[in-house]
Design an enzyme around this catalytic site. Structure first.
Site, PDB file in Angstrom:
ATOM      1  N   ASP A 160      -5.226 -10.614 -15.305  1.00 23.22           N
ATOM      2  CA  ASP A 160      -6.303 -11.549 -15.018  1.00 23.22           C
ATOM      3  C   ASP A 160      -7.466 -11.190 -15.935  1.00 23.22           C
ATOM      4  OD1 ASP A 160      -7.900 -13.460 -13.510  1.00 23.22           O
ATOM      5  OD2 ASP A 160      -6.531 -13.066 -11.849  1.00 23.22           O
ATOM      6  N   ASP A 204      -9.780 -16.476 -15.811  1.00 21.51           N
ATOM      7  CA  ASP A 204     -10.564 -16.915 -14.664  1.00 21.51           C
ATOM      8  C   ASP A 204     -11.655 -17.903 -15.090  1.00 21.51           C
ATOM      9  OD1 ASP A 204     -11.101 -16.196 -11.751  1.00 21.51           O
ATOM     10  OD2 ASP A 204     -13.082 -15.856 -12.598  1.00 21.51           O
ATOM     11  N   ASN A 212      -0.347   4.517  -0.220  1.00 26.30           N
ATOM     12  CA  ASN A 212      -0.969   5.770   0.225  1.00 26.30           C
ATOM     13  C   ASN A 212      -1.662   5.686   1.586  1.00 26.30           C
ATOM     14  OD1 ASN A 212      -3.113   4.219  -0.476  1.00 26.30           O
ATOM     15  ND2 ASN A 212      -4.060   5.685  -1.878  1.00 26.30           N
ATOM     16  N   ASP A 230       0.847  -1.195   0.000  1.00 26.06           N
ATOM     17  CA  ASP A 230       0.000   0.000   0.000  1.00 26.06           C
ATOM     18  C   ASP A 230       0.881   1.243   0.000  1.00 26.06           C
ATOM     19  OD1 ASP A 230      -1.890   1.946   0.455  1.00 26.06           O
ATOM     20  OD2 ASP A 230      -2.107   1.479   2.594  1.00 26.06           O
ATOM     21  N   GLU A 269      -7.642 -20.919 -16.107  1.00 26.48           N
ATOM     22  CA  GLU A 269      -8.006 -21.539 -14.829  1.00 26.48           C
ATOM     23  C   GLU A 269      -9.152 -22.494 -15.135  1.00 26.48           C
ATOM     24  OE1 GLU A 269      -9.564 -20.530 -10.343  1.00 26.48           O
ATOM     25  OE2 GLU A 269     -10.498 -19.664 -12.092  1.00 26.48           O
ATOM     26  N   ASP A 326      -1.845  -1.216  -3.741  1.00 32.28           N
ATOM     27  CA  ASP A 326      -2.159  -0.460  -4.953  1.00 32.28           C
ATOM     28  C   ASP A 326      -1.037  -0.576  -5.992  1.00 32.28           C
ATOM     29  OD1 ASP A 326      -0.206   1.352  -3.965  1.00 32.28           O
ATOM     30  OD2 ASP A 326      -1.752   2.306  -2.721  1.00 32.28           O
ATOM     31  N   HIS A 341      -4.233 -17.239  -4.597  1.00 29.96           N
ATOM     32  CA  HIS A 341      -5.090 -16.433  -3.716  1.00 29.96           C
ATOM     33  C   HIS A 341      -6.360 -17.167  -3.292  1.00 29.96           C
ATOM     34  CE1 HIS A 341      -6.825 -16.154  -7.632  1.00 29.96           C
ATOM     35  NE2 HIS A 341      -7.914 -15.607  -7.135  1.00 29.96           N
ATOM     36  N   ASP A 342      -6.603 -18.358  -3.838  1.00 29.24           N
ATOM     37  CA  ASP A 342      -7.796 -19.126  -3.485  1.00 29.24           C
ATOM     38  C   ASP A 342      -7.480 -20.305  -2.574  1.00 29.24           C
ATOM     39  OD1 ASP A 342      -9.460 -17.560  -5.077  1.00 29.24           O
ATOM     40  OD2 ASP A 342      -9.161 -18.832  -6.839  1.00 29.24           O
ATOM     41  N   ASP A 355      -4.070   3.875   2.795  1.00 27.97           N
ATOM     42  CA  ASP A 355      -5.506   3.606   2.995  1.00 27.97           C
ATOM     43  C   ASP A 355      -5.760   2.153   3.403  1.00 27.97           C
ATOM     44  OD1 ASP A 355      -5.063   2.242   0.657  1.00 27.97           O
ATOM     45  OD2 ASP A 355      -6.621   3.255  -0.512  1.00 27.97           O
TER      46      ASP A 355
HETATM   47  C1  NOJ Z   1     -11.654 -17.948  -9.535  1.00 26.64           C
HETATM   48  C2  NOJ Z   1     -10.873 -16.890  -8.837  1.00 26.64           C
HETATM   49  O1  NOJ Z   1      -9.553 -17.294  -8.705  1.00 26.64           O
HETATM   50  C3  NOJ Z   1     -11.569 -16.635  -7.527  1.00 26.64           C
HETATM   51  O2  NOJ Z   1     -10.817 -15.823  -6.662  1.00 26.64           O
HETATM   52  C4  NOJ Z   1     -12.916 -16.047  -7.816  1.00 26.64           C
HETATM   53  O3  NOJ Z   1     -13.646 -15.929  -6.616  1.00 26.64           O
HETATM   54  C5  NOJ Z   1     -13.713 -16.917  -8.792  1.00 26.64           C
HETATM   55  N1  NOJ Z   1     -12.925 -17.429  -9.862  1.00 26.64           N
HETATM   56  C6  NOJ Z   1     -14.837 -16.123  -9.387  1.00 26.64           C
HETATM   57  O4  NOJ Z   1     -14.335 -15.166 -10.284  1.00 26.64           O
END
Ligand code: NOJ
Length: 568
Positions: free
Chosen positions: A104, A205, A29, A27, A261, A35, A334-335, A31
């Protein structure tokens, strides 16, 4: 020559990708939200690590129902992240450092605040109506029984439209109708616009979901009481046709890196998506290894992945795509919870060795490796103590749905979302031991992992034996030895629950990769083709005699979580 592969070479096969989740990276700034300027300021760090490509999770304008995976304008930057100028400056700076940027691409769905959807819901004869999947009620109820990935029905009734629309994810993520050629043209036009800006690729995605079976039949009902949309949406009837069209209209015109993905993808399907003929994508993200600890209530459990199962799945992908399609290699994103807390050992005693072992195991395979922010530091899951520390719609919805329906007890569900929830990966990047781990001068949107005093980039960059330096070395080795990129993979010792051993072969060269996934010492009986050979240690997490010539004995003792790679 035996073992020789006829694989075509490509820069994206030789690259290492680093994933940035912008909200949690840096980050600039105060907040509390990461970013683009924050990212631009950390590019030298990534250069030092040695990665080639950044996969940038979505930075587009979004109401953030799903942290940017709900896009309301594909050609604008999310306010919290900065401006288009900031984006261009970041891109330019990355390119000057020789780092490529993969965007993405979230086009299975948009946000319900996207202009197309706002128009679409207005009336049945609106030109945008068919951009989405609208249906009348069936016997006063939803058009079919599908459940959404984030809980509840996959349909929402819209008063203004007088119909239901389909959303495989949250109600704020309506699915686009890819059968409408205008939708495809709009998407391709937008992609060309980004390519002309100079970006270097796309991570797509849930791209395996874009084509739905006509008639949208009911799915088999699971524990949640909803039907499974999988058989009617995953790898649907026209998905390959649409991706080939995308390839002709966009991808083939530029020199890009592309990864789809593809939840629910099989090896057979992957050979179509990522075929070496180059008609669709470069590679896919498969999920079979991530799903190994799944169960009745989707991923919500505390199951452990068995090493023999992991080896079976990884090896299947390694051998069956050989020469036909290209693999992506990942443990984290990130999932997913932090893999170190899932398959390694995140205790202070073994955290670093086991992080290095997991990294070696993955990075010595065939495919393009992906490093998720903080993985290169051995970042761990977050020690959740209360529900209000969670931010993710998936965990929060699942907690309420499964506990309120009495399917899972609240204490158990808390344990499951703490262990498997996506927020584990989304806590701020740990840059140093100052307040908020140097991520922000404000209050972070999600709490920082309290272990940042011990685990942070600054400390690790200054210490040669750190996980960071180990990753740096792994990445450098891939650039130095072709066998790591292109060598053929063969699994050794399939039945061991302790050791993951495999070899790679390219021409006359062989690699022997040994990984002890266990807290105990184990002994490895070296296969005939390696025993007694002269070789050298390429890398190891206990041995610091790397590059030293050695004779490989008949037995090798492996310390807890030890890994070692021999080149013969
Ligand atoms: C897969 C993404 O990696 C995930 O973070 C997202 O919630 C779902 N697709 C829906 O876009």
């Amino acid at each position: 020559m035996e073992g020789e592969t006829k694989m075509e070479k490509a820069w994206w096969k030789e690259s290492v990708v680093y994933q940035i989740y912008p909200r949690s990276f840096c980050d600039s700034n105060g907040d509390g939200i990461g970013d683009l300027k924050g990212i631009a300021g950390k590019l030298e760090y990534l250069k030092e690590l040695g990665i080639d490509v950044i996969w940038l999770s979505p930075v587009y304008q979004s109401p953030n129902d799903d942290n940017g995976y709900d896009i309301s304008d594909y050609q604008a930057i999310m306010k919290e992240f900065g401006t288009m100028d900031d984006f261009e400056r970041m891109l330019d700076r990355a390119h000057k450092l020789g780092i490529k940027i993969m965007m993405d691409l979230v086009v299975n769905h948009t946000s319900d605040e996207h202009a197309w959807f706002v128009e679409s819901r207005k009336s049945e004869d609106n030109p945008y109506r068919d951009y989405y999947i609208w249906r009348d009620a069936k016997e006063g109820k939803e058009p079919n029984n599908w459940g959404s990935c984030f809980g509840g029905s996959a349909w929402k009734y819209d008063e203004e439209a007088g119909q239901y629309y389909l959303h495989l994810f949250s109600p704020k993520q309506p699915d686009l109708n890819w059968d409408n050629p205008k939708v495809r043209q709009e998407v391709f036009r937008m992609m060309n616009w980004w390519c002309n800006k100079g970006i270097d690729g796309f991570r797509m995605d849930v791209i395996s979901l874009i084509s739905k079976v006509p008639g949208l039949p009911d799915g088999a009902v699971g524990k949640s009481g909803y039907g499974d949309f999988g058989p009617y949406c995953v790898n649907g009837p026209h998905v390959h046709e649409y991706l080939q069209e995308m390839n002709q209209e966009v991808l083939s015109k530029y020199d890009l890196i592309t990864v789809g993905e593809c939840s629910g993808v099989t090896v057979e399907e992957a050979k179509k998506y990522a075929s070496s003929s180059g008609k669709e994508l470069n590679m896919v993200f498969q999920f079979e290894h991530m799903d190994l600890d799944g169960g009745e209530s989707f991923k919500w459990n505390h199951n452990k992945i068995r090493l023999t199962e992991l080896k079976k799945i990884m090896s299947k992908w390694q051998t069956e795509l050989e020469g036909k399609a290209w693999n992506s290699l990942y443990w984290c994103n990130h999932d997913q919870p932090r893999f170190l807390s899932r398959m390694g050992n995140d205790s202070p005693q073994y955290r670093e060795v086991s992080a290095k072992m997991l990294a070696t195991c993955l990075h010595m395979m065939q495919g393009t490796p992906y490093v998720y922010q903080g993985e290169e530091l051995g970042m761990t899951n977050y020690p959740f103590t209360s529900l209000d520390e969670f931010r993710d719609i998936e965990s929060i919805n699942a907690y309420h749905e499964l506990t309120e329906k009495g399917i899972v007890a609240p204490e158990d569900m808390f344990d499951y979302i703490s262990y498997k929830g996506r927020d584990n990966a989304r806590t701020p990047m740990q840059w140093d031991d100052s307040d908020q781990a140097g991520f922000t001068t404000g209050t972070p949107w999600i709490p920082v992992n309290p272990n940042y005093k011990e685990i942070n980039a600054k400390e690790q960059m200054s210490r040669e034996t750190s996980v960071f330096h180990y990753y740096k070395k792994l990445i450098a080795l891939r650039k130095q030895y072709e066998i790591i990129v292109y060598g053929k993979y063969d699994l050794l010792l399939p039945d061991s629950e302790e050791i993951y051993a495999y070899m790679r072969t390219l021409g006359e060269e062989k690699l022997l990769v040994l990984c002890n996934f266990n807290e105990q010492q184990v002994e490895y009986e070296v296969p005939e083709e390696f025993a007694g050979c002269q070789g050298k240690v390429l890398i190891g997490n206990y041995r610091n005699d790397a590059a030293a010539e050695c004779e490989i004995g008949e037995k090798i003792g492996l310390q807890p979580y030890e890994t070692v790679v021999y080149l013969v």
